[in-house]
Design a protein around this motif. Structure first.
Motif, PDB file in Angstrom:
ATOM      1  N   GLY A 174       0.846  -1.179   0.000  1.00 24.94           N
ATOM      2  CA  GLY A 174       0.000   0.000   0.000  1.00 24.94           C
ATOM      3  C   GLY A 174       0.883   1.230   0.000  1.00 24.94           C
ATOM      4  N   PRO A 175       0.295   2.395   0.099  1.00 26.39           N
ATOM      5  CA  PRO A 175       1.068   3.629   0.076  1.00 26.39           C
ATOM      6  C   PRO A 175       2.130   3.705   1.171  1.00 26.39           C
ATOM      7  CG  PRO A 175      -1.274   4.098  -0.111  1.00 26.39           C
ATOM      8  CD  PRO A 175      -1.141   2.636   0.175  1.00 26.39           C
ATOM      9  N   GLY A 176       1.933   3.015   2.276  1.00 28.26           N
ATOM     10  CA  GLY A 176       2.905   3.042   3.365  1.00 28.26           C
ATOM     11  C   GLY A 176       4.225   2.392   3.024  1.00 28.26           C
ATOM     12  N   ALA A 177       4.265   1.653   1.924  1.00 23.78           N
ATOM     13  CA  ALA A 177       5.500   0.979   1.512  1.00 23.78           C
ATOM     14  C   ALA A 177       6.467   1.924   0.791  1.00 23.78           C
ATOM     15  CB  ALA A 177       5.172  -0.200   0.600  1.00 23.78           C
ATOM     16  N   PHE A 178       6.017   3.135   0.513  1.00 26.43           N
ATOM     17  CA  PHE A 178       6.842   4.089  -0.222  1.00 26.43           C
ATOM     18  C   PHE A 178       7.490   5.089   0.722  1.00 26.43           C
ATOM     19  CE2 PHE A 178       3.451   2.958  -3.268  1.00 26.43           C
ATOM     20  CZ  PHE A 178       4.241   2.418  -4.260  1.00 26.43           C
ATOM     21  N   LEU A 215       5.106   9.478  -7.116  1.00 30.85           N
ATOM     22  CA  LEU A 215       3.897   8.766  -7.528  1.00 30.85           C
ATOM     23  C   LEU A 215       2.737   9.738  -7.747  1.00 30.85           C
ATOM     24  CD1 LEU A 215       2.244   6.228  -8.081  1.00 30.85           C
ATOM     25  CD2 LEU A 215       2.044   5.913  -5.599  1.00 30.85           C
ATOM     26  N   VAL A 216       2.551  10.668  -6.843  1.00 32.36           N
ATOM     27  CA  VAL A 216       1.493  11.671  -6.994  1.00 32.36           C
ATOM     28  C   VAL A 216       1.751  12.518  -8.239  1.00 32.36           C
ATOM     29  CG1 VAL A 216       0.498  13.769  -5.972  1.00 32.36           C
ATOM     30  CG2 VAL A 216       0.831  11.716  -4.570  1.00 32.36           C
ATOM     31  N   ALA A 217       2.996  12.865  -8.486  1.00 27.23           N
ATOM     32  CA  ALA A 217       3.340  13.650  -9.682  1.00 27.23           C
ATOM     33  C   ALA A 217       3.041  12.863 -10.957  1.00 27.23           C
ATOM     34  CB  ALA A 217       4.803  14.071  -9.629  1.00 27.23           C
ATOM     35  N   VAL A 218       3.396  11.579 -10.971  1.00 26.56           N
ATOM     36  CA  VAL A 218       3.107  10.723 -12.130  1.00 26.56           C
ATOM     37  C   VAL A 218       1.600  10.672 -12.346  1.00 26.56           C
ATOM     38  CG1 VAL A 218       3.123   8.325 -12.968  1.00 26.56           C
ATOM     39  CG2 VAL A 218       5.204   9.328 -12.012  1.00 26.56           C
ATOM     40  N   ALA A 219       0.858  10.433 -11.273  1.00 24.59           N
ATOM     41  CA  ALA A 219      -0.599  10.337 -11.362  1.00 24.59           C
ATOM     42  C   ALA A 219      -1.238  11.661 -11.756  1.00 24.59           C
ATOM     43  CB  ALA A 219      -1.174   9.840 -10.045  1.00 24.59           C
ATOM     44  N   SER A 220      -0.538  12.744 -11.512  1.00 29.69           N
ATOM     45  CA  SER A 220      -1.030  14.074 -11.897  1.00 29.69           C
ATOM     46  C   SER A 220      -0.678  14.418 -13.332  1.00 29.69           C
ATOM     47  CB  SER A 220      -0.466  15.131 -10.951  1.00 29.69           C
ATOM     48  OG  SER A 220      -0.907  14.877  -9.623  1.00 29.69           O
ATOM     49  N   GLY A 221       0.040  13.509 -14.002  1.00 27.46           N
ATOM     50  CA  GLY A 221       0.351  13.702 -15.412  1.00 27.46           C
ATOM     51  C   GLY A 221       1.647  14.418 -15.715  1.00 27.46           C
ATOM     52  N   TRP A 222       2.489  14.601 -14.712  1.00 25.33           N
ATOM     53  CA  TRP A 222       3.764  15.279 -14.954  1.00 25.33           C
ATOM     54  C   TRP A 222       4.714  14.365 -15.712  1.00 25.33           C
ATOM     55  CZ3 TRP A 222       5.451  17.778  -9.651  1.00 25.33           C
ATOM     56  CH2 TRP A 222       4.431  18.621  -9.193  1.00 25.33           C
ATOM     57  N   SER A 223       5.497  14.927 -16.599  1.00 26.13           N
ATOM     58  CA  SER A 223       6.539  14.186 -17.316  1.00 26.13           C
ATOM     59  C   SER A 223       7.731  13.976 -16.380  1.00 26.13           C
ATOM     60  CB  SER A 223       7.002  14.972 -18.547  1.00 26.13           C
ATOM     61  OG  SER A 223       7.717  16.130 -18.142  1.00 26.13           O
ATOM     62  N   ASN A 224       8.643  13.091 -16.761  1.00 26.91           N
ATOM     63  CA  ASN A 224       9.851  12.884 -15.955  1.00 26.91           C
ATOM     64  C   ASN A 224      10.626  14.187 -15.787  1.00 26.91           C
ATOM     65  OD1 ASN A 224       9.275  10.207 -15.603  1.00 26.91           O
ATOM     66  ND2 ASN A 224      10.802   9.460 -17.052  1.00 26.91           N
ATOM     67  N   ALA A 225      10.721  14.959 -16.847  1.00 24.71           N
ATOM     68  CA  ALA A 225      11.452  16.232 -16.777  1.00 24.71           C
ATOM     69  C   ALA A 225      10.772  17.191 -15.796  1.00 24.71           C
ATOM     70  CB  ALA A 225      11.550  16.864 -18.161  1.00 24.71           C
ATOM     71  N   GLU A 226       9.444  17.259 -15.839  1.00 29.95           N
ATOM     72  CA  GLU A 226       8.710  18.137 -14.921  1.00 29.95           C
ATOM     73  C   GLU A 226       8.879  17.672 -13.473  1.00 29.95           C
ATOM     74  OE1 GLU A 226       4.899  19.688 -17.485  1.00 29.95           O
ATOM     75  OE2 GLU A 226       4.917  17.594 -16.854  1.00 29.95           O
ATOM     76  N   THR A 249      14.620   6.702 -12.530  1.00 31.39           N
ATOM     77  CA  THR A 249      14.954   5.704 -11.519  1.00 31.39           C
ATOM     78  C   THR A 249      13.864   5.646 -10.453  1.00 31.39           C
ATOM     79  OG1 THR A 249      17.308   6.054 -11.891  1.00 31.39           O
ATOM     80  CG2 THR A 249      16.684   5.019  -9.816  1.00 31.39           C
ATOM     81  N   HIS A 250      13.387   6.783  -9.987  1.00 30.02           N
ATOM     82  CA  HIS A 250      12.320   6.814  -8.987  1.00 30.02           C
ATOM     83  C   HIS A 250      11.054   6.154  -9.533  1.00 30.02           C
ATOM     84  CE1 HIS A 250      14.249   9.319  -5.963  1.00 30.02           C
ATOM     85  NE2 HIS A 250      14.693  10.099  -6.928  1.00 30.02           N
ATOM     86  N   VAL A 251      10.687   6.493 -10.756  1.00 28.60           N
ATOM     87  CA  VAL A 251       9.492   5.921 -11.362  1.00 28.60           C
ATOM     88  C   VAL A 251       9.663   4.408 -11.506  1.00 28.60           C
ATOM     89  CG1 VAL A 251       8.039   5.868 -13.428  1.00 28.60           C
ATOM     90  CG2 VAL A 251       8.857   8.062 -12.545  1.00 28.60           C
ATOM     91  N   SER A 252      10.824   3.968 -11.917  1.00 31.13           N
ATOM     92  CA  SER A 252      11.096   2.540 -12.062  1.00 31.13           C
ATOM     93  C   SER A 252      10.951   1.806 -10.731  1.00 31.13           C
ATOM     94  CB  SER A 252      12.495   2.333 -12.632  1.00 31.13           C
ATOM     95  OG  SER A 252      12.791   0.958 -12.728  1.00 31.13           O
ATOM     96  N   HIS A 253      11.460   2.387  -9.650  1.00 30.41           N
ATOM     97  CA  HIS A 253      11.326   1.772  -8.325  1.00 30.41           C
ATOM     98  C   HIS A 253       9.857   1.666  -7.908  1.00 30.41           C
ATOM     99  CE1 HIS A 253      15.698   2.962  -7.206  1.00 30.41           C
ATOM    100  NE2 HIS A 253      15.649   1.782  -7.772  1.00 30.41           N
ATOM    101  N   ILE A 254       9.100   2.686  -8.196  1.00 29.81           N
ATOM    102  CA  ILE A 254       7.673   2.676  -7.863  1.00 29.81           C
ATOM    103  C   ILE A 254       6.962   1.571  -8.638  1.00 29.81           C
ATOM    104  CG2 ILE A 254       5.509   3.974  -8.105  1.00 29.81           C
ATOM    105  CD1 ILE A 254       7.276   6.518  -7.532  1.00 29.81           C
ATOM    106  N   LEU A 255       7.221   1.492  -9.929  1.00 34.00           N
ATOM    107  CA  LEU A 255       6.591   0.462 -10.756  1.00 34.00           C
ATOM    108  C   LEU A 255       6.955  -0.933 -10.262  1.00 34.00           C
ATOM    109  CD1 LEU A 255       6.993   1.926 -14.375  1.00 34.00           C
ATOM    110  CD2 LEU A 255       5.008   2.059 -12.838  1.00 34.00           C
ATOM    111  N   THR A 256       8.210  -1.119  -9.885  1.00 35.43           N
ATOM    112  CA  THR A 256       8.651  -2.417  -9.370  1.00 35.43           C
ATOM    113  C   THR A 256       7.930  -2.759  -8.076  1.00 35.43           C
ATOM    114  OG1 THR A 256      10.813  -2.190 -10.414  1.00 35.43           O
ATOM    115  CG2 THR A 256      10.652  -3.739  -8.569  1.00 35.43           C
TER     116      THR A 256
END
Length: 100
Positions: free
Chosen positions: A34-38, A46-57, A69-76
């Protein structure tokens, strides 16, 4: 759709989430995380990804690098193959909400 950004209506966002939720293949141990694992930084990303921000943003706004790298860790951690699955996860756990 200014500056090339895609706009999703709340109805389209909900339909997308529902479709991914239905089509997502169950994984061993799914639901155990769950969210507590992050870490707080991972939650921010994760919130930024879900809000539609690009990696650069994300990198620029959160002053981090490399964002990929952060996004990859979250996906994993959530057993996802694509960012859209991370978006669904964030909505399912109430980390973000569709715009009214």
């Amino acid at each position: 759709m200014a500056a090339g950004d895609a706009a999703l209506t709340p109805e389209l966002t909900r339909a997308l989430i529902d479709t991914v939720r239905r089509e997502r293949a169950p994984r061993a141990g799914e639901g155990a995380i769950g969210p507590g694992a992050f870490s707080q930084r991972e939650r921010d990303v994760l919130v930024a990804v879900a809000s539609g921000w690009s990696n650069a943003e994300i990198g620029a706004r959160l002053s981090i690098a490399p964002t990929k790298t952060h996004v990859s860790h979250i996906l994993t951690k959530i057993g996802a193959r694509a960012r859209v699955q991370a978006v669904v996860f964030a909505y399912e756990y109430g980390l973000v909400h569709p715009a009214a």
